[in-house]
Scaffold this motif. Structure first.
Motif, short mmCIF file in Angstrom:
data_model
loop_
_atom_site.label_atom_id
_atom_site.label_comp_id
_atom_site.label_asym_id
_atom_site.label_seq_id
_atom_site.Cartn_x
_atom_site.Cartn_y
_atom_site.Cartn_z
N ARG A 1 6.27 6.33 -22.72
CA ARG A 1 7.13 5.01 -22.58
C ARG A 1 8.39 5.26 -23.24
N GLY B 1 17.76 5.51 -19.52
CA GLY B 1 18.61 4.87 -20.77
C GLY B 1 20.20 5.85 -20.26
N VAL C 1 7.89 4.48 -16.81
CA VAL C 1 7.95 3.67 -18.20
C VAL C 1 6.37 2.37 -17.09
N THR D 1 18.27 0.70 -23.23
CA THR D 1 17.38 0.74 -22.97
C THR D 1 17.42 2.00 -23.99
N ALA E 1 14.43 2.23 -27.08
CA ALA E 1 13.47 3.78 -27.25
C ALA E 1 13.97 3.83 -28.92
N GLU F 1 2.82 2.10 -19.95
CA GLU F 1 3.01 0.95 -19.92
C GLU F 1 1.17 0.39 -19.35
N GLN G 1 11.98 6.19 -21.54
CA GLN G 1 13.47 4.58 -21.90
C GLN G 1 14.04 5.48 -22.37
N ARG H 1 11.55 5.47 -14.04
CA ARG H 1 11.49 3.50 -13.47
C ARG H 1 9.67 3.88 -12.87
#
Length: 814
Positions: free
Chosen positions: A96, A104, A84, A119, A123, A88, A100, A81
């Motif tokens: 990113r 996921g 990500v 998620t 991706a 971003e 993801q 997290r």
């Protein structure tokens, strides 16, 4: 390692760090996550000293992958997290998407399947836009594994095949092996043991050639299941012990737990409780440190079986309850109706074992608890859908939703074209052979399903993210009149049973017939019933008598085994069928002393008793009701015009959509304001994918997906087309077909057929039904009287007993 040591002596820390990353990669591909993590940690320390944020994120992603493999899912999830967010902010779209992709998979391992799909799917789309086939391949493999976990075997196999093709094109042997492995699992789940064994052995050989012992062991894990199915528990035990040894050596906690659980199951099946207890103790130790709710459910279920074998019923009940609680905690987080339906596919034995254990306890509240468990076990996704529908409006049209809806419409148009509908000639089939386009059609259906899943996740009520409460015995009894019974069948255990609920009491009747016998005899009955088409012009002949005798033998079987033992005396009966009984015409069952069920009882049906809580009560139906008829007949259905005209004569406020006018848009528009909707057209039931079952309209097929999007306020929807009541019935007793769609869309009652019948028989029966209905009779009673009148003309139940009434009674409170 020698090069790294030389670089360290020379003081070239940057080059040594790069080699640490490479060494970590080598250990990762070789299935040694602990060794890989050690090298990544060293590389990370150097990157932090240098302050290179992009390199730090790349190394952290590699670390997160190893932490995940080692079962440290919470730490790994927090790490991804963070990556990500950082990628971003830095505009690093590829980093990113990679984060993801990993995030996921962690959510998948934690049992959060809805969030995992979101998620991973995000991706996948990002990698497709970036043209990154390497990571697209990995994402597809993880999606295939997710589909396997929720028992969507068709989706798993299709996705794994696509991933394997991409991996072969890029020469990615590891990904090829993983994709082939999951393709084999899907094949095994579909019952093709020999083909699955061959695929597993090929995948294992591929991993052996590359020295990947962990994935060889994973192949052995699945091969052991094939051995068990083939009746060779000895070989299965040896494979599982060997696999567990490899997993322990590599520090793979979750895989260790899976192997020990599989061993425990083999031991229990073989009557060996002591080694089973040892295996369960070891599995429990691993699972204390791994957040894997489905594995914990399986652990609790096996512990319950062990307690039963050791003569400890109280402990067994506690563990059975724990197993069901874990399953329902996962199911409640799945926000996609399709996944909720398939997820329970292999979970039915947990509920059945708990029902049996509770009833055997003999406690005062045992019957009430057992009934509650049965309701929790059946049609729960439909209950959730109906509960989520209440109080919702049309889908909010934000920009992304608008694009998704437009995409769905474009794909549906393509689907209709591939199905044989050509633009500009509505209602007519093109001459193209559908078989030639089967592959394109399946690919189009996959894209439609993908878009609808994304739409469901954006709008909770479409995906049944809400959870409907199941009804209690007290609620049902309080709603029943003096002359009204509810009969709920449950066929998931070794001893099928029926709950007979009356206002003044409840009885549980254990039935002698096995679930397999019900399915087998239901199929035989259907075969004999459809031969009744030969009696249309043969009443009174020896041929008609012979055909009637053939079907009566099977009807007598069901009467003796599943109806007469219940000793029902009440005139009104609401039936909740189960399994194979969904296709049995209970109204036609013969009764002792003569006559049939239809002569003494007024029947209506429900997918589950809890559905009644969320179905709105039907409004009054009489000559003032607004009627919509949809009539798309052809040379094969010459009586459709007569059928519709006779109905319209009884309801002056009517609108007809004929062969040219019955477009999807026109039907959607007119159906919103109708009190009664009568559909007379061809229907297609898709056994391979029931969600694509549909009704033929002028401009294509109205599929189950389309029906979900309708907003109805109709007291009655009558689907007089052939087989409109057919549904796929999963082990969770979820019905997936047109009935499900219309109930969700707002139909208060639904009249549908179980088999193909001549349109002349349909027209006659419908004339009788609507005559009674227009005179003010109730829906179920109108159907009962119509069947009796139709039987006077054509004695064979093929002609008069195909229709069933879903709903149509007052709702239970709540």
């Amino acid at each position: 390692e020698r090069a790294r040591a030389a670089l360290k002596r020379q003081g070239d820390a940057a080059a040594a760090a790069r080699l640490d990353v490479n060494l970590g990669n080598i250990h990762h591909w070789s299935g040694r996550p602990q060794d890989a993590l050690s090298h990544y940690d060293r590389a990370l320390r150097h990157a932090r000293r240098e302050g290179d944020d992009s390199t730090i994120r790349m190394i952290q992603m590699n670390r997160g992958t190893q932490l995940s493999a080692l079962g440290r899912l919470g730490t790994a999830e927090d790490l991804f997290r963070e990556i990500v967010d950082g990628a971003e902010a830095a505009g690093e779209l590829r980093h990113r998407a990679i984060a993801q992709f990993n995030l996921g998979y962690i959510r998948f391992q934690k049992g959060d399947y809805g969030s995992a799909f979101d998620t991973l799917d995000a991706a996948r789309r990002a990698f497709e836009e970036l043209g990154d086939e390497l990571y697209l391949t990995g994402t597809l493999i993880d999606l295939a594994e997710l589909f396997l976990e929720v028992n969507d075997y068709r989706g798993a196999r299709t996705t794994a095949e696509r991933a394997r093709a991409l991996a072969e094109r890029q020469g990615l042997w590891f990904e090829m092996g993983r994709a082939a492995l999951f393709e084999a699992v899907a094949t095994l789940a579909q019952g093709a043991c020999a083909e699955a064994r061959s695929l597993f052995e090929r995948a294992r050989e591929s991993f052996r050639e590359k020295g990947d012992t962990a994935f060889q062991a994973l192949c052995d894990l699945y091969l052991a299941e094939v051995d068990v199915r083939d009746g060779d528990p000895g070989t299965a035990t040896r494979r599982l012990r060997s696999a567990a040894k490899v997993f322990r050596r590599e520090g793979l906690r979750m895989q260790c737990a899976v192997a020990d659980l599989a061993l425990a199951a083999v031991y229990l099946d073989g009557g060996k409780p002591r080694p089973a207890a040892d295996a369960l103790r070891t599995a429990g130790d691993y699972l204390r440190r791994v957040p894997a709710p489905w594995l914990r459910a399986r652990l609790a279920h096996l512990r319950a079986r062990l307690a039963t074998a050791e003569g400890k019923p109280g402990l067994a009940r506690r563990y059975f309850r724990d197993a069901v609680r874990h399953v329902e905690s996962i199911r409640g987080r799945i926000g996609i109706d399709e996944f909720r339906v398939s997820f329970v596919d292999d979970k039915a034995p947990l509920y059945a074992d708990l029902v049996g254990a509770v009833l055997e306890s003999g406690r005062r509240d045992a019957v009430a608890e057992a009934f509650s468990i049965v309701e929790r076990a059946r049609s729960r996704s439909l209950v959730d859908l109906l509960a989520g529908r209440l109080g919702t409006s049309d889908v909010a049209r934000d920009e992304q939703t608008g694009r998704l809806l437009q995409r769905v419409e474009e794909l549906r148009a393509e689907h209709n074209r591939l199905s044989g509908f050509e633009g500009g000639t509505p209602g007519h089939r093109s001459g193209l052979r559908r078989e030639r386009r089967a592959a394109d059609l399946r690919a189009c259906e996959t894209r439609i399903s993908d878009a609808l899943r994304r739409l469901q996740r954006r709008h909770a009520h479409l995906g049944a993210l809400t959870s409907g409460e199941t009804i209690t015995l007290d609620e049902i009894q309080g709603a029943l009149s003096e002359d009204h019974s509810l009969v709920e069948y449950f066929f998931d255990g070794s001893r099928p049973l029926a709950f007979v609920v009356r206002r003044d009491g409840v009885s549980v009747v254990r039935l002698r017939v096995s679930p397999d016998d019900v399915l087998r005899r239901a199929a035989q009955l259907r075969f004999q019933m459809e031969r009744g088409a030969e009696t249309d012009d043969a009443n009174g002949t020896s041929r008609a008598a012979a055909l009637l005798l053939g079907v009566r033998r099977h009807l007598e079987f069901f009467a003796d085994e599943i109806w007469n033992p219940l000793e029902i005396s009440d005139r009104t009966v609401t039936v909740v069928p189960h399994g194979g009984l969904h296709s049995v015409p209970l109204a036609a069952l013969p009764l002792p002393g003569g006559g049939a069920v239809v002569d003494r009882h007024c029947l209506s049906f429900l997918p589950s008793a809890s559905c009644r809580r969320y179905l709105p009560p039907p409004g009054p139906v009489d000559r003032k009701s607004r009627l919509l008829t949809l009539a798309v007949g052809d040379a094969g259905t010459p009586a459709v015009g007569r059928e519709v005209a006779d109905i319209e004569r009884r309801f002056p406020r009517s609108v007809r959509l004929g062969p040219e006018e019955a477009t999807r848009e026109a039907f959607r528009r007119e159906a919103e304001n109708a009190d009664i909707i009568h559909v007379a057209t061809h229907a297609a039931f898709r056994g391979d994918d029931p969600s694509f079952s549909g009704l033929q309209l002028a401009d294509g097929w109205l599929s189950v997906h389309d029906v979900y999007g309708l907003r109805l306020n109709a007291s009655l929807v009558c689907l007089s087309a052939c087989q409109t009541g057919l549904s796929s019935v999963s082990p969770g007793d979820e019905l997936v077909g047109l009935s499900r769609g219309f109930l969700y869309a707002g139909a208060r009652a639904l009249l549908a057929s179980l088999w193909r019948i001549p349109d002349s028989s349909t027209a006659d029966l419908m004339a009788h039904f609507y005559e009674e209905l227009a005179a003010g009779e109730g829906m179920a009673e109108s159907l009962r009287k119509a069947m009796i009148r139709a039987r006077e003309v054509r004695e064979h139940p093929f002609h008069w007993a195909p229709f069933v009434m879903l709903g149509g009674e007052s709702p239970y409170p709540g």
